[in-house]
Scaffold this motif. Structure first.
Motif, PDB file in Angstrom:
ATOM      1  N   SER A 132       0.847  -1.192   0.000  1.00 44.86           N
ATOM      2  CA  SER A 132       0.000   0.000   0.000  1.00 44.86           C
ATOM      3  C   SER A 132       0.879   1.238   0.000  1.00 44.86           C
ATOM      4  CB  SER A 132      -0.867  -0.028   1.262  1.00 44.86           C
ATOM      5  OG  SER A 132      -1.317   1.259   1.554  1.00 44.86           O
ATOM      6  N   GLY A 133       0.532   2.224  -0.815  1.00 46.48           N
ATOM      7  CA  GLY A 133       1.300   3.483  -0.829  1.00 46.48           C
ATOM      8  C   GLY A 133       2.787   3.258  -1.035  1.00 46.48           C
ATOM      9  N   SER A 134       3.158   2.715  -2.200  1.00 45.05           N
ATOM     10  CA  SER A 134       4.573   2.413  -2.468  1.00 45.05           C
ATOM     11  C   SER A 134       5.058   3.234  -3.653  1.00 45.05           C
ATOM     12  CB  SER A 134       4.734   0.930  -2.805  1.00 45.05           C
ATOM     13  OG  SER A 134       4.232   0.148  -1.762  1.00 45.05           O
ATOM     14  N   SER A 135       6.379   3.452  -3.699  1.00 43.76           N
ATOM     15  CA  SER A 135       6.939   4.215  -4.812  1.00 43.76           C
ATOM     16  C   SER A 135       8.261   3.609  -5.265  1.00 43.76           C
ATOM     17  CB  SER A 135       7.174   5.661  -4.380  1.00 43.76           C
ATOM     18  OG  SER A 135       7.815   6.362  -5.423  1.00 43.76           O
ATOM     19  N   LEU A 136       8.437   3.538  -6.588  1.00 38.89           N
ATOM     20  CA  LEU A 136       9.696   3.031  -7.153  1.00 38.89           C
ATOM     21  C   LEU A 136      10.586   4.188  -7.609  1.00 38.89           C
ATOM     22  CD1 LEU A 136       8.247   0.042  -9.218  1.00 38.89           C
ATOM     23  CD2 LEU A 136       9.711  -0.121  -7.210  1.00 38.89           C
ATOM     24  N   LEU A 137      10.101   5.437  -7.416  1.00 44.10           N
ATOM     25  CA  LEU A 137      10.896   6.599  -7.855  1.00 44.10           C
ATOM     26  C   LEU A 137      11.979   6.908  -6.826  1.00 44.10           C
ATOM     27  CD1 LEU A 137       7.992   8.906  -9.076  1.00 44.10           C
ATOM     28  CD2 LEU A 137       9.327   7.291 -10.400  1.00 44.10           C
ATOM     29  N   THR A 138      13.034   7.563  -7.286  1.00 38.29           N
ATOM     30  CA  THR A 138      14.117   7.907  -6.364  1.00 38.29           C
ATOM     31  C   THR A 138      13.794   9.246  -5.704  1.00 38.29           C
ATOM     32  OG1 THR A 138      15.569   6.843  -7.939  1.00 38.29           O
ATOM     33  CG2 THR A 138      16.624   8.109  -6.202  1.00 38.29           C
ATOM     34  N   THR A 139      13.243   9.199  -4.497  1.00 39.46           N
ATOM     35  CA  THR A 139      13.015  10.445  -3.739  1.00 39.46           C
ATOM     36  C   THR A 139      13.768  10.308  -2.419  1.00 39.46           C
ATOM     37  OG1 THR A 139      10.943   9.529  -2.906  1.00 39.46           O
ATOM     38  CG2 THR A 139      10.777  10.943  -4.835  1.00 39.46           C
ATOM     39  N   HIS A 140      13.324  11.013  -1.357  1.00 38.92           N
ATOM     40  CA  HIS A 140      14.134  11.025  -0.131  1.00 38.92           C
ATOM     41  C   HIS A 140      14.060   9.757   0.729  1.00 38.92           C
ATOM     42  CE1 HIS A 140      10.217  12.827   0.927  1.00 38.92           C
ATOM     43  NE2 HIS A 140      10.383  12.250   2.102  1.00 38.92           N
ATOM     44  N   PRO A 141      12.956   8.940   0.716  1.00 32.00           N
ATOM     45  CA  PRO A 141      12.956   7.780   1.626  1.00 32.00           C
ATOM     46  C   PRO A 141      13.820   6.624   1.124  1.00 32.00           C
ATOM     47  CG  PRO A 141      10.740   8.263   0.765  1.00 32.00           C
ATOM     48  CD  PRO A 141      11.713   9.038  -0.034  1.00 32.00           C
ATOM     49  N   GLN A 142      13.985   5.628   1.998  1.00 35.61           N
ATOM     50  CA  GLN A 142      14.686   4.403   1.614  1.00 35.61           C
ATOM     51  C   GLN A 142      13.964   3.768   0.436  1.00 35.61           C
ATOM     52  OE1 GLN A 142      15.469   0.770   4.053  1.00 35.61           O
ATOM     53  NE2 GLN A 142      16.281   2.238   5.510  1.00 35.61           N
ATOM     54  N   PRO A 143      14.688   3.179  -0.547  1.00 25.96           N
ATOM     55  CA  PRO A 143      13.990   2.607  -1.703  1.00 25.96           C
ATOM     56  C   PRO A 143      13.090   1.439  -1.299  1.00 25.96           C
ATOM     57  CG  PRO A 143      16.367   2.217  -1.835  1.00 25.96           C
ATOM     58  CD  PRO A 143      16.146   3.091  -0.660  1.00 25.96           C
ATOM     59  N   MET A 144      12.145   1.130  -2.189  1.00 28.83           N
ATOM     60  CA  MET A 144      11.172   0.061  -1.901  1.00 28.83           C
ATOM     61  C   MET A 144      11.865  -1.302  -1.873  1.00 28.83           C
ATOM     62  SD  MET A 144       7.826  -0.929  -4.133  1.00 28.83           S
ATOM     63  CE  MET A 144       6.811  -2.321  -3.709  1.00 28.83           C
ATOM     64  N   ASP A 145      11.531  -2.106  -0.866  1.00 28.01           N
ATOM     65  CA  ASP A 145      12.067  -3.469  -0.743  1.00 28.01           C
ATOM     66  C   ASP A 145      11.139  -4.406  -1.527  1.00 28.01           C
ATOM     67  OD1 ASP A 145      12.792  -6.019  -0.016  1.00 28.01           O
ATOM     68  OD2 ASP A 145      12.852  -5.641   2.140  1.00 28.01           O
ATOM     69  N   GLN A 146      11.591  -4.807  -2.736  1.00 34.33           N
ATOM     70  CA  GLN A 146      10.738  -5.657  -3.582  1.00 34.33           C
ATOM     71  C   GLN A 146      11.019  -7.139  -3.360  1.00 34.33           C
ATOM     72  OE1 GLN A 146      10.549  -4.331  -7.805  1.00 34.33           O
ATOM     73  NE2 GLN A 146      11.801  -2.641  -7.109  1.00 34.33           N
ATOM     74  N   SER A 147      12.292  -7.488  -3.111  1.00 32.84           N
ATOM     75  CA  SER A 147      12.669  -8.909  -3.079  1.00 32.84           C
ATOM     76  C   SER A 147      11.938  -9.666  -1.971  1.00 32.84           C
ATOM     77  CB  SER A 147      14.180  -9.053  -2.919  1.00 32.84           C
ATOM     78  OG  SER A 147      14.582  -8.417  -1.728  1.00 32.84           O
ATOM     79  N   SER A 234      12.837  15.564   9.747  1.00 34.61           N
ATOM     80  CA  SER A 234      13.293  14.998   8.474  1.00 34.61           C
ATOM     81  C   SER A 234      14.814  14.848   8.463  1.00 34.61           C
ATOM     82  CB  SER A 234      12.840  15.887   7.317  1.00 34.61           C
ATOM     83  OG  SER A 234      13.475  17.152   7.414  1.00 34.61           O
ATOM     84  N   GLN A 235      15.525  15.684   9.240  1.00 33.08           N
ATOM     85  CA  GLN A 235      16.993  15.639   9.238  1.00 33.08           C
ATOM     86  C   GLN A 235      17.548  14.558  10.174  1.00 33.08           C
ATOM     87  OE1 GLN A 235      18.275  17.323   6.975  1.00 33.08           O
ATOM     88  NE2 GLN A 235      17.698  19.468   6.891  1.00 33.08           N
ATOM     89  N   ILE A 236      16.733  14.107  11.162  1.00 30.53           N
ATOM     90  CA  ILE A 236      17.321  13.177  12.145  1.00 30.53           C
ATOM     91  C   ILE A 236      16.982  11.712  11.891  1.00 30.53           C
ATOM     92  CG2 ILE A 236      17.478  14.881  14.008  1.00 30.53           C
ATOM     93  CD1 ILE A 236      14.926  13.618  15.202  1.00 30.53           C
ATOM     94  N   PHE A 237      16.024  11.446  10.999  1.00 30.39           N
ATOM     95  CA  PHE A 237      15.681  10.047  10.726  1.00 30.39           C
ATOM     96  C   PHE A 237      16.612   9.458   9.672  1.00 30.39           C
ATOM     97  CE2 PHE A 237      11.237  11.121  12.292  1.00 30.39           C
ATOM     98  CZ  PHE A 237      11.384  10.391  13.458  1.00 30.39           C
ATOM     99  N   ALA A 238      17.912   9.487   9.962  1.00 26.06           N
ATOM    100  CA  ALA A 238      18.903   9.122   8.941  1.00 26.06           C
ATOM    101  C   ALA A 238      18.702   7.722   8.387  1.00 26.06           C
ATOM    102  CB  ALA A 238      20.308   9.265   9.514  1.00 26.06           C
ATOM    103  N   GLU A 239      18.443   6.735   9.287  1.00 25.48           N
ATOM    104  CA  GLU A 239      18.409   5.348   8.789  1.00 25.48           C
ATOM    105  C   GLU A 239      17.193   5.069   7.918  1.00 25.48           C
ATOM    106  OE1 GLU A 239      16.657   4.282  13.001  1.00 25.48           O
ATOM    107  OE2 GLU A 239      17.596   6.045  12.117  1.00 25.48           O
ATOM    108  N   TRP A 240      16.219   6.002   7.877  1.00 25.78           N
ATOM    109  CA  TRP A 240      15.010   5.792   7.068  1.00 25.78           C
ATOM    110  C   TRP A 240      15.130   6.484   5.705  1.00 25.78           C
ATOM    111  CZ3 TRP A 240      11.790   2.501   9.651  1.00 25.78           C
ATOM    112  CH2 TRP A 240      11.993   2.389  11.020  1.00 25.78           C
ATOM    113  N   LEU A 241      16.294   7.122   5.466  1.00 27.06           N
ATOM    114  CA  LEU A 241      16.475   7.875   4.215  1.00 27.06           C
ATOM    115  C   LEU A 241      17.156   7.026   3.145  1.00 27.06           C
ATOM    116  CD1 LEU A 241      17.771  11.207   5.781  1.00 27.06           C
ATOM    117  CD2 LEU A 241      15.522  10.815   4.804  1.00 27.06           C
ATOM    118  N   CYS A 242      17.118   7.518   1.902  1.00 31.50           N
ATOM    119  CA  CYS A 242      17.793   6.812   0.816  1.00 31.50           C
ATOM    120  C   CYS A 242      19.313   6.872   1.058  1.00 31.50           C
ATOM    121  CB  CYS A 242      17.443   7.435  -0.530  1.00 31.50           C
ATOM    122  SG  CYS A 242      17.961   9.151  -0.684  1.00 31.50           S
ATOM    123  N   HIS A 243      20.047   5.991   0.401  1.00 35.71           N
ATOM    124  CA  HIS A 243      21.483   5.826   0.673  1.00 35.71           C
ATOM    125  C   HIS A 243      22.249   7.143   0.487  1.00 35.71           C
ATOM    126  CE1 HIS A 243      25.323   3.875   1.085  1.00 35.71           C
ATOM    127  NE2 HIS A 243      25.715   4.427  -0.052  1.00 35.71           N
TER     128      HIS A 243
END
Length: 552
Positions: A132-147, A234-243
């Motif tokens: 639900s509510g997923s994105s494959l685009l490269t934005t600020h969150p961690q990328p989608m886990d498909q595997s 948004s600045q402190i949730f480092a581990e939830w951000l994209c690489h």
């Protein structure tokens, strides 16, 4: 998340809510903002007469078309928000949580926003994925886990993009161009938005665009009761951000460029339009504020302030509301209106590609996804076409998912395992019999050794027969294999039994020993010897049958 207090506080809910940390913290901010907006405009009395059908149909759009208005609720209080959030238990991506021993749940990154999750619900032998509510685009969150979604028996799919025909990159470009054109013409830009989510991407886009468009001197204002917290979170949730953004944290640099915009005074944030903002406000400027519905919040003030001038522009970026319905109460309106809905969630093309990769056995989705949208009934590309066809559902319908639990995992205690005596029945396959007590608790099943009967204390009285402990007999050996007809007949002949009439049946054969008036039934799952009062013969025949079978 915004509906959580209605579920936990008004339905007798006594359970646990699982969420990731950013979902909890940002959800808290959005709810806090909503409560704050509502409390600014207290109503001395509550109006309900308008909900009567006769009166409702006289009201302007979109109120006259609203459905089930009697079920509409008053906004919740901060006390209810805190009570609802106290029931939340935090989980991290890929963390496994046991539910009653029956299933495990696990959140996966969905790539849509900070902490947004898809969920896996699995037992030892079955797996259901909820996407639900997923994105494959490269934005600020961690990328989608498909595997991790692979090998699902059922995949429940919802929360696709509300704007399947709008490309988010194109919309961002249009947003920046319209903003620049208005500022150059001396006008102001109003962006009604939520205080978290797409705003981070808008600010990042503007950061790259400001200098090239000569907007360096234009002030940007972000007005919300939670503006400061949202930008800092948004600045402190480092581990939830994209690489890419995670690596900046270790440089150390702020992962989002809006930190630099704040340091250089290009972006200023205020809790409301009163106080500091009113003394520092200068035009032309760009204002980000809520609520995107234009029904409450500081955006209402700016609509009234700027709506009468055609040099000003309002740019809608949130896809949740129809911009025409949002603007309806403010008409006639002179300010320009631009609609750039930015919805990064999966579209039908991306979903088809995703499902091809993860290959679930069954897909369950809302009925709307199985047919083109009513306004574009010729667009067969705006629907899900799958083989086998998806199982559709409607709101509040109860579904039987197309799979059954066939197996349970049973554990065996080491001391019991130690006592087993395996027999090899064919190369590489051994079988052992088990006599045990099955212990089931919290949906966990364990085989335990059979308890020995307690020793009876010696008694001076004469023992009654009843008090003697029952004798536990050793279990009879189990038999496996088949009795081959020809070889068995030859063996009977060797033992002097010659007059045998063989009759074929559905399940096997019946051998009639005419001299002794005895029947032997040879069947796939058993052998029966029927003879009258001739125990020596029965025993002989039994031993001959046993020669062909394996004992366990």
């Amino acid at each position: 998340m915004m509906a959580l207090p209605y579920i936990t506080e008004h339905t007798g809910f006594t359970g646990t809510v699982y969420a990731t940390e950013p979902t909890l913290q940002i959800g808290r901010l959005l709810m806090e903002e909503l409560v704050n907006f509502m409390e600014r405009v207290p109503k001395s009395q509550s109006a309900t007469c308008w909900k009567n059908k006769e009166i409702q149909r006289l009201l302007p759009c979109p109120l006259k078309d609203a459905v089930e208005v009697w079920t509409w609720k008053r906004s919740y209080s901060m006390q209810e928000v805190n009570s609802a959030l106290s029931k939340v238990q935090l989980v991290g991506y890929s963390q496994k949580v046991e539910l009653f021993g029956a299933v495990q749940i696990s959140p996966l990154s969905s790539g849509y926003s900070l902490g947004s999750s898809n969920w896996i619900i699995q037992s030892h032998h079955e797996k259901v994925s909820y996407v639900s509510g997923s994105s494959l685009l490269t934005t600020h969150p961690q990328p989608m886990d498909q595997s991790s979604l692979k090998n699902s028996d059922v995949l429940i799919l919802t929360g696709l993009t509300q704007m399947p025909t709008a490309n988010p990159d194109g919309m961002l470009g249009e947003f920046c161009n319209n903003l620049a054109m208005t500022i150059r013409a001396g006008g102001n830009v109003l962006v009604p938005c939520y205080s978290s989510g797409v705003i981070y991407d808008l600010l990042e886009c503007l950061y790259q665009f400001i200098d090239s468009a000569n907007l360096g001197t234009t002030p940007f204002y972000f007005i919300s009761p939670v503006a400061n917290s949202s930008l800092e979170f948004s600045q402190i949730f480092a581990e939830w951000l994209c690489h890419n953004k995670q690596s900046k944290v270790y440089l150390p640099e702020p992962p989002f460029p809006h930190a630099e915009l704040i340091q250089t005074n290009k972006l200023k944030h205020y809790p409301s339009i009163h106080g500091d903002f009113s003394s520092e406000f200068r035009q032309p400027c760009v204002v980000f504020t809520g609520h995107p519905s234009l029904r409450f919040g500081d955006v209402v003030h700016f609509m009234e302030l700027w709506g009468k001038s055609s040099i000003n522009t309002i740019i809608f970026t949130e896809p949740d509301f129809s911009y025409l319905d949002a603007l309806a109460p403010y008409q006639p309106l002179a300010m320009k209106c631009v609609y750039c809905p930015i919805d990064t969630r999966l579209n039908f093309h991306q979903v088809a590609k995703l499902l091809k990769e993860v290959q679930p056995l069954h897909v369950v989705c809302p009925e709307q996804y199985t047919q083109p949208p009513p306004s574009q009934s010729h667009r067969s590309d705006l629907m899900l076409e799958l083989q086998p066809p998806p199982v559709p559902y409607r709101r509040c319908s109860v579904l039987n998912l197309p799979f059954r639990r066939r197996y349970e995992r049973v554990y065996i205690l080491p001391e019991l395992a130690n006592s087993l005596v395996p027999s090899e029945i064919k190369p590489g396959i051994s079988v052992a019999t088990v006599s045990a007590v099955l212990h089931s608790k919290d949906n966990k099943h364990t085989l335990q050794s059979v308890p020995k009967p307690p020793p009876v204390p010696p008694s001076k009285k004469r023992k009654r027969v009843m008090e003697e402990p029952p004798v536990v007999q050793a279990p009879k050996p189990l038999l496996s294999g088949a009795v081959p007809l020809e070889a068995f007949l030859a063996t009977l002949q060797k033992h002097g039994i010659t007059e045998v009439k063989v009759e074929e049946t559905v399940d096997g054969h019946i051998l009639h020993l005419q001299a002794d008036d005895t029947l032997i039934q040879l069947e796939e799952d058993g052998t029966h010897i029927v003879c009258d009062n001739n125990e020596p013969l029965r025993t002989t025949l039994r031993d001959l049958v046993l020669r062909f079978l394996q004992k366990l």
